[in-house]
Motif scaffolding. Structure first.
Motif, PDB file in Angstrom:
ATOM      1  N   ASP A  16      89.179  38.011 106.608  1.00  0.00           N
ATOM      2  CA  ASP A  16      88.249  37.785 107.710  1.00  0.00           C
ATOM      3  C   ASP A  16      86.842  38.250 107.329  1.00  0.00           C
ATOM      4  O   ASP A  16      85.859  37.526 107.510  1.00  0.00           O
ATOM      5  N   SER A  20      85.273  34.605 106.640  1.00  0.00           N
ATOM      6  CA  SER A  20      85.252  33.953 107.958  1.00  0.00           C
ATOM      7  C   SER A  20      83.846  33.632 108.455  1.00  0.00           C
ATOM      8  O   SER A  20      83.683  32.742 109.289  1.00  0.00           O
ATOM      9  N   GLN A  27      88.133  31.999 110.571  1.00  0.00           N
ATOM     10  CA  GLN A  27      87.947  33.100 111.524  1.00  0.00           C
ATOM     11  C   GLN A  27      88.925  32.968 112.698  1.00  0.00           C
ATOM     12  O   GLN A  27      89.552  33.947 113.105  1.00  0.00           O
ATOM     13  N   THR A  30      92.428  33.893 111.360  1.00  0.00           N
ATOM     14  CA  THR A  30      92.652  35.328 111.132  1.00  0.00           C
ATOM     15  C   THR A  30      92.747  36.091 112.450  1.00  0.00           C
ATOM     16  O   THR A  30      93.518  37.045 112.556  1.00  0.00           O
TER      17      THR A  30
END
Length: 188
Positions: A16, A20, A27, A30
């Motif tokens: 992340d 992300s 994102q 996660t």
């Protein structure tokens, strides 16, 4: 299991943090993974706390009293508990098993049988500790509906057999249910 979940969480957090910001899809994924890890962590904590119920911290007899009172509160039914604190020689595995057996039988009396009264008796008999749980509920045909189809009754049988004990189910439609369990008291 807790350590594995923590390691996975660390890896998800690393992913992340590292990627992300450039990838909204990652994102979102996660965050969803962290939500699942939270659920898994709660499940692990619940499983661990259920392995040995806290009610047993005050002894088996007090824990059985708590189960009976819970039955009474849930059903407005009556109960008789005849138990003496004579299970000091019983090992922890047997104490937990007897508690779980009584819990299952009182749950069955609440959910399935419509019992208005239960009786729980715990006593020593030679080198065995005996637990008897009876209810005045609907009863059932044990051979047809309980012997091999009820996970609860199968679980009781397996717990007792694992301890080297015996279990007897006595029930019939409109006759209530009576279960006798005897487990050996292991010497030092």
């Amino acid at each position: 299991l807790g350590q594995v979940l923590t390691a996975i969480r660390m890896d998800v957090t690393w992913l992340d943090m590292k990627f992300s910001k450039q990838n909204i899809e990652l994102q979102t994924k996660t965050q969803a993974m962290n939500t699942l890890l939270d659920r898994a962590g709660r499940s692990v904590r619940n499983i661990v706390s259920n392995l040995r119920p806290m009610a047993l911290d005050v002894g088996l007899v007090s824990a059985l009293d708590w189960l009976c009172k819970d039955f009474s509160q849930r059903t407005s039914g009556a109960y008789v508990l005849d138990a003496k604190d004579d299970c000091a020689a019983l090992d922890e595995q047997s104490v937990v098993a007897l508690f779980r057996i009584a819990q299952e039988l009182l749950t069955n009396a609440t959910r399935h049988s419509g019992a208005s009264e239960v009786s729980v008796v715990l006593h020593s008999d030679n080198d065995e500790l005996c637990l008897s749980v009876s209810d005045n509920g609907a009863g059932f045909d044990y051979v047809e509906h309980g012997a091999y189809t009820s996970f609860g009754l199968l679980g009781i049988r397996e717990r007792v057999l694992a301890l080297g004990g015996t279990v007897e189910f006595v029930t019939a439609p409109q006759q209530g249910t009576h279960v006798n369990v005897a487990v050996p008291v292991k010497g030092e």
